[in-house]
Every structure is written in C-alpha cells, then in structure tokens.
Design an enzyme around this catalytic site. Structure first.
Site, short mmCIF file in Angstrom:
data_model
loop_
_atom_site.label_atom_id
_atom_site.label_comp_id
_atom_site.label_asym_id
_atom_site.label_seq_id
_atom_site.Cartn_x
_atom_site.Cartn_y
_atom_site.Cartn_z
N HIS A 285 -8.69 9.48 -50.19
CA HIS A 285 -7.90 10.63 -50.64
C HIS A 285 -8.68 11.47 -51.64
O HIS A 285 -8.47 12.67 -51.76
CB HIS A 285 -6.57 10.15 -51.23
CG HIS A 285 -5.57 9.88 -50.15
ND1 HIS A 285 -4.75 8.79 -50.15
CD2 HIS A 285 -5.31 10.56 -49.02
CE1 HIS A 285 -4.01 8.82 -49.06
NE2 HIS A 285 -4.33 9.88 -48.36
N GLU B 200 -11.93 8.10 -22.01
CA GLU B 200 -12.79 7.49 -23.03
C GLU B 200 -13.45 6.22 -22.51
O GLU B 200 -14.11 5.51 -23.24
CB GLU B 200 -12.02 7.25 -24.33
CG GLU B 200 -10.66 6.61 -24.16
CD GLU B 200 -9.84 6.58 -25.45
OE1 GLU B 200 -10.40 6.76 -26.54
OE2 GLU B 200 -8.62 6.36 -25.35
N ASP C 75 -14.93 6.98 -28.24
CA ASP C 75 -15.02 5.73 -27.48
C ASP C 75 -15.92 5.87 -26.26
O ASP C 75 -16.65 4.94 -25.91
CB ASP C 75 -13.62 5.27 -27.06
CG ASP C 75 -12.91 4.54 -28.19
OD1 ASP C 75 -13.56 3.71 -28.85
OD2 ASP C 75 -11.72 4.80 -28.42
N CYS D 163 -11.02 15.67 -27.38
CA CYS D 163 -10.48 15.39 -28.72
C CYS D 163 -11.33 14.41 -29.50
O CYS D 163 -10.96 13.99 -30.59
CB CYS D 163 -9.04 14.91 -28.62
SG CYS D 163 -8.86 13.41 -27.66
C1 PEP Z 1 -11.89 9.00 -29.00
O1 PEP Z 1 -12.08 7.83 -28.68
O2 PEP Z 1 -12.71 9.92 -28.80
C2 PEP Z 1 -10.66 9.38 -29.71
C3 PEP Z 1 -10.39 10.64 -29.98
O3 PEP Z 1 -9.81 8.39 -30.09
P1 PEP Z 1 -10.01 7.48 -31.39
O4 PEP Z 1 -11.09 8.09 -32.22
O5 PEP Z 1 -8.68 7.49 -32.08
O6 PEP Z 1 -10.38 6.17 -30.79
MG MG Z 2 -10.45 6.38 -28.64
#
Ligand code: PEP
Ligand code: MG
Length: 573
Positions: A189, A431, A455, A502
């Site tokens: 934080h 992923e 991932d 993402c």
């Molecule tokens: C990913 O694996 O790219 C992802 C966005 O999920 P996390 O980082 O939550 O595993």
């Molecule tokens: Mg992931």
C-alpha cells in the site's frame, strides 16, 4: 548505484532525511492472575484509540488523495479490531499471563509471519499493513507518541528501512520529493499510495538505510528502480535533464485522458484496466480506461475465514458495474489454487500447484462454489454491461461444462423471476498453450478470448513466473509466445469473435505495436499503464503497425525482436 524495485515512477533529486526505524522496546513481562482484567482493558482501550486515529487518517487521506486511498485506512481500522488478533491477544493475556504490550507484539508477529509466507505478492504485502496497525497499537498501549511526517519543513527525500502506509499518508508532497526504502515491493500500500501522490519511489533496496547519512544527496529513479547516492556532477546533470523530460511527458500524457486509443488513420481499439477490488475502479477511470478487461474476483475470497456469500459477491460486482456506468466489465470467475490459497478451503497438497487443480478446474470439481459466484454475477448483470470469463481453460469440454452450469443457473433465476442479462457474453482466458494452439476449436464455444500472457509465458517456456532466476526465459518476446498470440487473434477474427489481452504484456508499449498490427480488439492493463500505451497507438497508422508485426514475425530471436521494437518505438514517438 543500487537497484531496487521501481515502486512509483518519476525522478527525484534531493537531500536525504533518514527516518529512524521506530524501535519499541518491549521487555518480557509476566502478570499475575489479578492483573489480567487490567491488561485486557488496556488492550481494548488501545484498540479503540487506534481505530479512532486510523479513521482520522482516513478522513485526511480522503481529502488529499480521494476515497479509494482512504479505504486503506478504514481497512486498517478494521484490522485493529480483527477477530484473530483479538483472540490471540486475549488468550496470551489470560492463559499465558503476558502483559498487553507483550501479547500484542507476539500476536502481530505471528499474524505477519502468516501473511509474509504467502506466495501471492498481494497477500504477502498485507503483512506490512498488519505491522503498521500493530505499531500503532503498541504505541497506544505504551503511550508513545507516533511519528509525524507532517512536521518536515525542508524539501527532502525520505530514506528508511520501511515506510508504513499510515506514515506515507501523512507525507506532504510539497516537502517530500521522493522516498527509498529497504523493504517493500510493488503492490504494497505504501507503493500504491506513492503512485497516487505521484511521488517517485524505489523500494526493496535491502540495506540502503544503513549505507546512507542525513544530508547525503540522492537520486531516486522510480522509472528504473535505481538510487544513486552522492552522484558525480555529470550524473546529476543527466538526471536533471531526464527529470524534465519525464515531467513534460507526464503532462502530455495527461492530456490524452479523454481521447480515444485511435491510430492516425482512424483504427480504434479499446484500452481497459485490470482490477482486483471495486475500489480500483476509481484509478481505472482516472487513467481513462474504457472498460474493465479483467476483474480478478479471487481477492473477494481471500483474507477472510469463510467463503463470501452470494449477496456479498453480488454487492461487489454491482458496485463495479455501476461505477463503470455503461462501460463493459469482464468478470473473471474464481482463479484460486496455484499460489493463491484460501485458509478455509481444504485442497489436496500438490507437487506442482500451478499445474494442479486451480481456477476452472477447481470450480468444475466443486460446482457449489462456482454456482454461487455465477448467480451473483448474473444478478449484477442487470446493472450495466457485464461479461463472464473462465480462467485456465485447457479443453473445449471445460468450456462446455462451465456453460452448462451457467445455463442451469440462468434457468433457476428465470424460474424464480430474478432479473439478469440473458444475453450475457461468455469468454475464456487463453493462458495455456494448448488453448492458444486450438483457438479455432474454441471459437464456436465462446463470445470472446482474452489472452493471459502472465501464465501463457510461464507454461509455454516452462519457467515459473515468480522465479527471478528464470527471468531470462520468462520472455514475452520469445517467438513462441508471439506465434501463439498471433494464432489466437487470427483464428478469433476468422470466426468473427472479439480478442483482448489482459496479461501484463498488454501494458507494454513495445508489444502494443505488434498487437495493434495483428488486429487485437482490446488491451487491458494496470490502469497506470494506459496513457503511455494510448500514446503509442495514437502515434502510428494501422498500416505501419501491421508492417511492424510482419517484420517481427520474420525475426528469429527475442533479442532481435526487442532491439527492433525498441528502435521502432523511439522512431514513432
Ligand atoms: C494471466 O495469467 O495473464 C492473467 C491475467 O491472470 P493472472 O495474472 O491473474 O494469473
Ligand atoms: Mg492467469
């Protein structure tokens, strides 16, 4: 020069003010049976005083930094009353005959140890929050006045072993130009608040506070995670000019906030933000996010003693979708397992948890958990534009099974006359390499794909995403990764489906050139990364980006790709 973690971007140059670590002396004190009541009262009074102080801090922070950051201290005030802490302290006073300060000290140490041991970075950094609350409690039991950073009168750079979130909250931005700490990471934080205050900060510098003196000159390079102590004339000059360049860039980027992520020839993509809690929406919108491309719902399940019930979940999802006010929000269903454990959910011990029963695998094996979440999401779906995304999909059968459960929940809700968006879109995270390779086979089963590179890279390269010793292998520019991504985008397009990304790669300006060229529809990233990626997109034509992507796919190594993209980015900006 010392290397740490780039916790908050920017460059600060100034004189050091070394904050001594507040050492609270606690000597082991045993009490008599007849003192138990007195010590319990002392503890309770300290809890109430701590709570009051933290709520006052939250009010100050609300005025200075907004409600989102103020909520950190509301959460801290709740930590002061945490049941586990209370139970532990009272037991230590009543059963082990410890004085209140001893009991609090030991209980806080036990709790922080528990958090620190968690592999998930976000959770392990909650240890700092508990420690912060613990120091305040001890100060109040022992009647020691707390440190007050408000009293700083000259312009300084703070250096300390650690800086608690509540100390950071009191920082006066006019006086504190930056800070550098021995401890801490990117998601503490303290770091989060430094980013909000827009104060450059470097953390994780190990023993900086022991190597430095008051009034030394220091450069805090929050962009590269470096500090330079007593720099020579040339370094100082170079950094001063870098600082001006950076400040100019920041003010230019701010002007982009309300402009679309559109190429020079009018091709538009969506830039969205990744969030972990409803509070994060403020930062997302503040940076111009046009949607939430990933809402990591697992944080709702963590840091507590039991599963969140349907109503609690519904409230959180509703809050997000309402705050997004018509902009799309992709809710990812529970991604637990791997490094993210729940204390109240017993899972089998696994040799390789990242390759084990996690995410959708867990939800399909324990459908009750999944169903509660789906009901909550569907109920929230009438309050805005929600989409559902399944994590860690490896086979088409898994998508079918998840959709079957969704269908069942939809019909239960319909029978009970509960409103929901019957057209709600469902998609999958890509992923796992198998899913990227088989993208064409999935296309008929989904409305959209979102590529999770965090991932995807670790599974493709067989390199643990958290193992620093393998960071060279964990490389987003490896041609294997780019080929997998290309396949997903191409196959998704062929089937007329929507593709987003993402994983962290989405926030990387160099990758944005390739992804734009390949025709991605959306990039979802940490909110703070949005303006820079937007600038890249607004600096090229779609045609140029396609040419860049084509060139990259002729290259044979990540080194070659990286150096080409580096040069190209410099040219276009
Ligand atoms: C990913 O694996 O790219 C992802 C966005 O999920 P996390 O980082 O939550 O595993
Ligand atoms: Mg992931």
């Amino acid at each position: 020069m010392k290397k740490g973690i780039a916790a908050s971007p920017g460059i600060a140059i100034g004189k050091v003010l070394l904050l001594e670590e507040q050492i609270i002396k606690i000597t082991l004190t045993k009490i008599d049976n007849n003192q138990i009541q007195e010590e319990l009262v002392k503890f309770e009074q300290a809890v109430q005083k701590t709570k009051k102080e933290l709520l006052q801090i939250s009010e100050q922070v609300c005025k200075k930094m907004g409600m989102e950051k103020a909520e950190i201290f509301i959460a801290h005030s709740m930590m002061a009353e945490d049941l586990l802490l209370k139970e532990k302290v009272e037991k230590k006073i009543s059963d082990e005959f410890l004085s209140a300060d001893n009991a609090v000290n030991q209980a806080i140490q036990e709790i922080t140890k528990l958090f620190s041991a968690m592999k998930d970075e976000y959770m392990s950094e909650r240890a700092i929050d508990f420690k912060d609350v613990g120091i305040r409690l001890l100060n109040n039991i022992l009647k020691i006045p707390a440190q007050d950073l408000n009293e700083i009168t000259d312009e300084v750079i703070l250096v300390s072993k650690d800086l608690t979130p509540s100390a950071t909250a009191q920082i006066n931005k006019q006086k504190v130009l930056g800070f550098a700490t021995d401890m801490g990471g990117k998601t503490s934080h303290t770091a989060i608040m430094a980013r909000t205050l827009e104060i450059p900060a470097v953390t994780g510098l190990i023993d900086l506070s022991r190597e430095i003196k008051n009034d030394d000159t220091i450069i805090v390079d929050g962009i590269n995670g470096l500090v330079i102590i007593n720099p020579d004339k040339k370094t100082l000059q170079d950094y001063k000019s870098d600082r001006n360049k950076y400040l100019n860039e920041v003010s230019q980027l701010k002007e982009l906030k309300n402009l679309p992520a559109e190429t020079k020839d009018g091709f538009r993509i969506e830039l969205a933000a990744n969030i972990g809690t409803p509070q994060d929406v403020v930062g997302a919108l503040g940076n111009g996010a046009e949607g939430i491309g990933l809402y990591r719902t697992e944080f709702l399940y963590m840091d507590r003693d039991s599963m969140p019930n349907e109503d609690e979940q519904f409230e959180a999802y509703k809050q997000v979708v309402e705050k997004m006010d018509g902009k799309p929000t992709i809710i990812r269903t529970l991604d637990i397992g791997g490094d993210k454990k729940l204390s109240y959910l017993k899972l089998d011990e696994e040799m390789n948890p990242f390759l084990g029963v996690r995410a959708i695998r867990l939800c399909l094996r324990q459908p009750e958990i999944f169903k509660i979440q789906l009901r909550a999401i569907l109920r929230a779906s009438t309050f805005g534009r929600l989409k559902i995304m399944y994590p860690m999909i490896a086979t088409v059968e898994e998508v079918k099974a998840a959709n079957q459960i969704l269908k069942e929940i939809k019909s239960q809700l319909a029978n009970a006359n509960v409103a929901f968006d019957s057209e709600i879109q469902t998609g999958i995270m890509v992923e796992i390499p198998a899913t990227a390779i088989n993208a064409d086979l999935f296309a008929n089963e989904v409305d959209f794909f979102s590529i999770g590179t965090n991932d995807l890279i670790q599974y493709t390269m067989a390199a643990d995403r958290m193992n620093e010793n393998l960071s060279e292998l964990y490389d987003l520019y490896n041609p294997a990764i780019l080929r997998l991504i290309k396949n997903v985008i191409v196959e998704s397009k062929k089937a007329g489906k929507w593709t987003g990304m993402c994983g962290e790669m989405a926030g990387d300006p160099m990758s944005a050139l390739i992804l734009l060229g390949l025709g991605i529809d959306e990039l979802s990233m940490s909110a703070i990364a949005i303006p820079r990626v937007k600038k890249v997109i607004r600096s090229v034509t779609k045609k140029e980006a396609s040419e860049i992507a084509n060139k990259v796919f002729e290259m044979k190594s990540s080194k070659e790709i990286r150096s080409y993209l580096n040069k190209t980015l410099e040219k276009v900006l």
